[in-house]
Design an enzyme around this catalytic site. Sequence first.
Site, PDB file in Angstrom:
ATOM      1  N   THR A 115      49.779  13.934  71.723  1.00 50.34           N
ATOM      2  CA  THR A 115      50.112  12.838  70.803  1.00 50.34           C
ATOM      3  C   THR A 115      50.904  13.325  69.597  1.00 50.34           C
ATOM      4  OG1 THR A 115      48.103  13.095  69.478  1.00 50.34           O
ATOM      5  CG2 THR A 115      47.957  11.715  71.455  1.00 50.34           C
ATOM      6  N   ASP A 171      56.899  30.673  58.286  1.00 46.53           N
ATOM      7  CA  ASP A 171      55.528  30.197  58.465  1.00 46.53           C
ATOM      8  C   ASP A 171      54.653  30.807  57.386  1.00 46.53           C
ATOM      9  OD1 ASP A 171      52.679  30.312  59.472  1.00 46.53           O
ATOM     10  OD2 ASP A 171      53.581  29.169  61.110  1.00 46.53           O
TER      11      ASP A 171
END
Length: 209
Positions: free
Chosen positions: A108, A200
């Site tokens: 999702t 990151d």
Amino acid sequence: MADVHVLNHPLIQHKLSLIRDERTGSKEFRELVEEVAMLMAYEVTRDFALQEIEVKTPVAFAKSKVLVGRKVGLVPILRAGLGMVDGMLRLIPAAKVGHVGLYRDPETLLPVEYYCKLPSDIAERDLIVIDPMLATGGSASAAIMFLKDRGAKNIKLMCLIAAPEGVLAVQNAHPDVDIFVAAVDERLNEHGYIVPGLGDAGDRLFGTK
């Protein structure tokens, strides 16, 4: 619509440049992130209420001011948000610290909570949600909603670097939450990284890949 505060103090901007540099190793990166968080805390807490008291100095009595009112809670989003907590605690040592852990569902693509541990009295606290990067805004928006679902009413969001897309997403989802950042960068790339960003943040803080 919530306000966006870009904190352009020279010390913050200088240290942010070092944080961005790919040559900066994990040890220095952690130290710089902590220092910038401490500097940003001055602005994030600028509207805290004060009351006047009388203090006896070695010379005479003085009218002075102290913090009054609601208590403070810091809520880092795991894991990268942990790198900013100690810097803030150096200025607000009495703050309680909660933690919210999120991951993105691969199907999702929506944020899913996997961990949430908060002070029992969060409804009575001024909460500062902490995450170095505001990219898509999905994690920050979800974390803020988790706090609201548990009774939180007064929330701010503090990040090092934001993408315009992330800022807009949080503003749309939570128009009552002010956003404090050291920089708003150009955009997100196709992988969801902020450009130019700093890479990151979690990997650079903890030396992982």
